[in-house]
Design a protein around this motif. Structure first.
Motif, PDB file in Angstrom:
ATOM      1  N   TYR A  39       2.341   2.238  -3.130  1.00  0.00           N
ATOM      2  CA  TYR A  39       2.579   0.823  -2.872  1.00  0.00           C
ATOM      3  C   TYR A  39       3.997   0.503  -3.335  1.00  0.00           C
ATOM      4  O   TYR A  39       4.312   0.595  -4.526  1.00  0.00           O
ATOM      5  CB  TYR A  39       1.555  -0.015  -3.629  1.00  0.00           C
ATOM      6  CG  TYR A  39       1.577  -1.485  -3.329  1.00  0.00           C
ATOM      7  CD1 TYR A  39       0.790  -2.013  -2.320  1.00  0.00           C
ATOM      8  CD2 TYR A  39       2.356  -2.362  -4.065  1.00  0.00           C
ATOM      9  CE1 TYR A  39       0.787  -3.376  -2.049  1.00  0.00           C
ATOM     10  CE2 TYR A  39       2.369  -3.714  -3.814  1.00  0.00           C
ATOM     11  CZ  TYR A  39       1.579  -4.221  -2.798  1.00  0.00           C
ATOM     12  OH  TYR A  39       1.597  -5.574  -2.544  1.00  0.00           O
TER      13      TYR A  39
ATOM     14  N   ASP B 297       5.866  -2.515   0.985  1.00  0.00           N
ATOM     15  CA  ASP B 297       4.683  -3.369   1.112  1.00  0.00           C
ATOM     16  C   ASP B 297       4.962  -4.804   0.696  1.00  0.00           C
ATOM     17  O   ASP B 297       4.293  -5.726   1.158  1.00  0.00           O
ATOM     18  CB  ASP B 297       3.549  -2.812   0.241  1.00  0.00           C
ATOM     19  CG  ASP B 297       3.068  -1.459   0.721  1.00  0.00           C
ATOM     20  OD1 ASP B 297       2.333  -1.413   1.720  1.00  0.00           O
ATOM     21  OD2 ASP B 297       3.433  -0.444   0.097  1.00  0.00           O
TER      22      ASP B 297
ATOM     23  N   SER C   1      -0.476  -1.603   3.090  1.00  0.00           N
ATOM     24  CA  SER C   1      -0.536  -2.931   3.694  1.00  0.00           C
ATOM     25  C   SER C   1      -0.843  -2.842   5.182  1.00  0.00           C
ATOM     26  O   SER C   1      -1.603  -3.657   5.717  1.00  0.00           O
ATOM     27  CB  SER C   1       0.788  -3.677   3.466  1.00  0.00           C
ATOM     28  OG  SER C   1       0.955  -3.971   2.097  1.00  0.00           O
TER      29      SER C   1
ATOM     30  N   LEU D  52      -3.514  -9.918   1.842  1.00  0.00           N
ATOM     31  CA  LEU D  52      -2.553  -8.963   1.294  1.00  0.00           C
ATOM     32  C   LEU D  52      -2.231  -9.265  -0.161  1.00  0.00           C
ATOM     33  O   LEU D  52      -1.908  -8.362  -0.934  1.00  0.00           O
ATOM     34  CB  LEU D  52      -1.258  -8.977   2.118  1.00  0.00           C
ATOM     35  CG  LEU D  52      -1.316  -8.294   3.481  1.00  0.00           C
ATOM     36  CD1 LEU D  52       0.058  -8.304   4.140  1.00  0.00           C
ATOM     37  CD2 LEU D  52      -1.825  -6.858   3.368  1.00  0.00           C
TER      38      LEU D  52
ATOM     39  N   HIS E  79       4.744  -6.046   9.344  1.00  0.00           N
ATOM     40  CA  HIS E  79       3.769  -4.980   9.104  1.00  0.00           C
ATOM     41  C   HIS E  79       2.998  -4.654  10.380  1.00  0.00           C
ATOM     42  O   HIS E  79       2.789  -3.476  10.710  1.00  0.00           O
ATOM     43  CB  HIS E  79       2.788  -5.393   8.010  1.00  0.00           C
ATOM     44  CG  HIS E  79       3.360  -5.373   6.621  1.00  0.00           C
ATOM     45  ND1 HIS E  79       4.072  -4.292   6.117  1.00  0.00           N
ATOM     46  CD2 HIS E  79       3.307  -6.281   5.612  1.00  0.00           C
ATOM     47  CE1 HIS E  79       4.435  -4.548   4.885  1.00  0.00           C
ATOM     48  NE2 HIS E  79       3.983  -5.745   4.548  1.00  0.00           N
TER      49      HIS E  79
END
Length: 262
Positions: A76, A98, A181, A206, A227
């Protein structure tokens, strides 16, 4: 927790020390470096669940570091940068980050974002149920698209399969590499079936915020768009003729209609 390992890639010694202190208080074992190439090596060596990343680094910059890390890791990535322009945020997310937090940041906000990430991870590891799950498809649809279950933990739609517990994604039998994500957003949409999942809902998911009416900024919505653009690129899913993700303009996203069986 032994799995709380973090890599800090930051050339400013004061900020590096601050990050080490914040993450240590959150239960992380930290490994800090000051250059981009060393950061890539540290992620490879230590396999962290979390990586904090500055953009302005000696040698290769943070954007390139994120791209290189994404070739082999689903850590992450939170970019921490003094750059405040929206284009920098979008470039960071497009490179594989992310989250993006501008300096000077508040330690409490960073800690909250990290804990939200850990809640998401623990939720999916615990029961395989993702964000955005809804009990039914869109009312009145002639043939609603569904993410059907295979009985062994997989969700499937039009040749796309994801396994929430194992965090795996396959397209027509071939593996697809998604960031945390990206996977979470795809899972939310697949669980939503033909019900539209709004950008605000996806933004809150998220963040690990499951309340209703939470504050969502335009930057949060743009992050969702970036994303999902990356997900579409990886799935070769064009916006004008979607096989998987359909955009409902001004509202959000839902599964595209089921393809006819040959």
């Amino acid at each position: 927790m032994p799995d709380r390992v973090a890599v800090i890639i930051e050339d400013d010694a004061d900020i590096r020390n601050l990050l080490e202190a914040i993450l240590a208080q959150a239960g992380f074992t930290t490994h800090a470096v000051s250059e981009g190439a060393d950061g890539v090596a540290a992620v490879r060596d230590h396999q962290p669940i979390l990586t904090t990343l500055d953009i302005s680094l000696p040698g290769i910059d943070g954007f390139e570091v994120a791209r290189q890390i994404r070739h082999f890791s689903d850590t992450y990535i939170i970019i921490l940068s003094a750059r405040t322009e929206e284009v920098d945020t979008l470039m960071g997310l497009d490179a594989g980050a992310d989250d993006y937090l501008t300096k000077p940041f508040r330690p409490r906000e960073l800690r909250a974002r990290v804990e939200a990430m850990m809640r998401r991870r623990n939720l999916y590891a615990g029961d395989g149920t993702g964000p955005g799950e809804r009990p039914a498809g869109e009312p009145g649809a002639a043939e609603p698209a569904t993410a059907s279950g295979d009985g062994d933990g997989w969700l499937s739609h039009n040749g796309l399969r994801i396994h929430p517990e194992m965090r795996l994604c396959e397209l027509d039998g071939s593996p697809v590499t998604l960031t945390r994500s990206e996977f979470d957003l795809l899972q939310a949409i697949m669980n939503g079936k033909r019900r539209v999942v709004s950008k605000d809902t996806l933004s809150l998911e998220l963040r690990g915020d499951h309340s209703t009416g939470g504050y969502v900024s335009e930057s949060d919505r743009r992050a969702v768009e970036v994303h999902l653009a990356n997900v579409r690129r990886k799935l070769n899913d064009p916006v004008n003729a979607p096989r998987f993700i359909e955009t409902v303009r001004g509202v959000g996203y839902r599964l595209a209609t089921r393809q006819p069986q040959s």
